[in-house]
Scaffold this motif. Sequence first.
Motif, PDB file in Angstrom:
ATOM      1  N   UNK A   1     -20.837 -25.839  31.437  1.00 18.77           N
ATOM      2  CA  UNK A   1     -22.015 -25.916  30.571  1.00 18.77           C
ATOM      3  C   UNK A   1     -21.967 -24.823  29.511  1.00 18.77           C
TER       4      UNK A   1
ATOM      5  N   UNK B   1     -31.736 -31.586  26.127  1.00 17.89           N
ATOM      6  CA  UNK B   1     -31.193 -30.733  25.065  1.00 17.89           C
ATOM      7  C   UNK B   1     -32.317 -30.158  24.198  1.00 17.89           C
TER       8      UNK B   1
ATOM      9  N   UNK C   1     -31.719 -16.154  29.725  1.00 14.43           N
ATOM     10  CA  UNK C   1     -30.803 -17.245  29.386  1.00 14.43           C
ATOM     11  C   UNK C   1     -30.125 -17.832  30.636  1.00 14.43           C
TER      12      UNK C   1
ATOM     13  N   UNK D   1     -33.119 -26.200  23.642  1.00 10.47           N
ATOM     14  CA  UNK D   1     -33.181 -25.566  22.326  1.00 10.47           C
ATOM     15  C   UNK D   1     -34.498 -24.800  22.149  1.00 10.47           C
TER      16      UNK D   1
ATOM     17  N   UNK E   1     -20.969 -21.193  35.727  1.00 17.25           N
ATOM     18  CA  UNK E   1     -21.439 -22.418  35.090  1.00 17.25           C
ATOM     19  C   UNK E   1     -20.545 -22.811  33.929  1.00 17.25           C
TER      20      UNK E   1
ATOM     21  N   UNK F   1     -22.470 -17.603  40.240  1.00 21.42           N
ATOM     22  CA  UNK F   1     -22.176 -19.016  39.981  1.00 21.42           C
ATOM     23  C   UNK F   1     -21.505 -19.163  38.607  1.00 21.42           C
TER      24      UNK F   1
ATOM     25  N   UNK G   1     -24.049 -23.137  26.785  1.00 18.41           N
ATOM     26  CA  UNK G   1     -25.400 -22.983  26.240  1.00 18.41           C
ATOM     27  C   UNK G   1     -25.595 -21.552  25.741  1.00 18.41           C
ATOM     28  N   UNK G   2     -26.845 -21.154  25.493  1.00 23.56           N
ATOM     29  CA  UNK G   2     -27.103 -19.823  24.939  1.00 23.56           C
ATOM     30  C   UNK G   2     -26.670 -18.725  25.910  1.00 23.56           C
ATOM     31  N   UNK G   3     -26.592 -19.058  27.192  1.00 21.90           N
ATOM     32  CA  UNK G   3     -26.180 -18.061  28.178  1.00 21.90           C
ATOM     33  C   UNK G   3     -24.666 -17.876  28.203  1.00 21.90           C
TER      34      UNK G   3
ATOM     35  N   UNK H   1     -21.279 -38.007  25.020  1.00 17.06           N
ATOM     36  CA  UNK H   1     -22.468 -37.152  25.087  1.00 17.06           C
ATOM     37  C   UNK H   1     -22.260 -35.872  24.266  1.00 17.06           C
TER      38      UNK H   1
ATOM     39  N   UNK I   1     -21.790 -30.200  29.061  1.00 18.14           N
ATOM     40  CA  UNK I   1     -23.018 -30.004  28.281  1.00 18.14           C
ATOM     41  C   UNK I   1     -22.765 -29.008  27.160  1.00 18.14           C
ATOM     42  N   UNK I   2     -23.385 -29.248  26.011  1.00 15.80           N
ATOM     43  CA  UNK I   2     -23.326 -28.258  24.926  1.00 15.80           C
ATOM     44  C   UNK I   2     -24.655 -28.229  24.188  1.00 15.80           C
ATOM     45  N   UNK I   3     -25.115 -27.040  23.837  1.00 16.58           N
ATOM     46  CA  UNK I   3     -26.311 -26.918  22.987  1.00 16.58           C
ATOM     47  C   UNK I   3     -25.890 -26.273  21.675  1.00 16.58           C
ATOM     48  N   UNK I   4     -26.852 -26.092  20.782  1.00 21.57           N
ATOM     49  CA  UNK I   4     -26.508 -25.572  19.450  1.00 21.57           C
ATOM     50  C   UNK I   4     -25.899 -24.179  19.527  1.00 21.57           C
ATOM     51  N   UNK I   5     -26.193 -23.446  20.597  1.00 20.78           N
ATOM     52  CA  UNK I   5     -25.611 -22.107  20.736  1.00 20.78           C
ATOM     53  C   UNK I   5     -24.083 -22.197  20.791  1.00 20.78           C
TER      54      UNK I   5
END
Lengths: 158, 127
Positions: free
Chosen positions: B22, A45, A16, A49, B3, B1, B24-26, B86, B55-59
């Motif tokens: 950011x 994006x 990840x 995903x 993030x 780092x 995300x899934x991480x 965004x 930034x954003x993801x579904x996680x």
Amino acid sequence: MPKNEMTYCLRIPSRTDNLELIREFVARVARKVGFDEDDVGKIELACDEACSNVIKHAYEQKNGSQSLDVVIRVDLKKLTLVVTDHGKGFDPSKVIVPDMKEYLAQLKVGGLGIYLMRTLMDKVDYDIKPGVRNQVKMVKYFIDKKSSKVVKADRNEE
Amino acid sequence: MDTFTIQRQDKDEFSVLNLFGFLDAHTAPELEKQLDQLINEGRCKIIVNFANLNYISSAGLGVFMGKIETVRSMNGDIKMCKMTPKIFRVFDLLGFPTLYDIVQEEEEAVQLFASKEGSSRRAYDRT
């Protein structure tokens, strides 16, 4: 390789903490080949995903022990993004999200990514061979055929 | 780092989480940890400020979905403010505006908590 097609490849450990690097790669290619910032964001994006799903599900979070491939092919009409892994497959037909409102109300967390991929890209296909190879192929066209603005532009060209 | 970072500010009964970078899934587990911390402290009037989130993801969205039920069962809520277009687009695509209060300014989120009427999400249902 067909004429006028360019291919960009990234093979990267399935972790990840590499998602940021993957996004950077995809966004830079999409920008370079001419997508506007709005579409660059969508492609970035959608790829995140797909890769997150691979890392989290296909490899069952065995962080970094396997790699995943991100291949971008670009021709005159479209960008095709292929994410390939060699982990456990899944049945994409079982991931159906007909009503987002109801879905969210039930507070289900999984499946959002696949819904997003389908929404952000023009085409999403799966090629699942469990234990052998799993591929997610997503396409983004340079011209949004649904847009009336573009239809007009096409007429002007004739 | 780094993030992704979270800066927490407690103001009276409200807790504001300022998100940077950011999500995300991480990095989503860090947000989950922070929300769990607030829940454990019983501080459930939570305002999330997205002004500095790139930034954003579904996680990331999944974390809010996973915690909202608990927070609301404790008479609290997670209200969201200062999203860039965004970031808002991702929330919008997944239908969040019908389930969460998403406002422009932090002050509006505070007012929504203060007002019983305003605490209804219907006030912000754009349909």
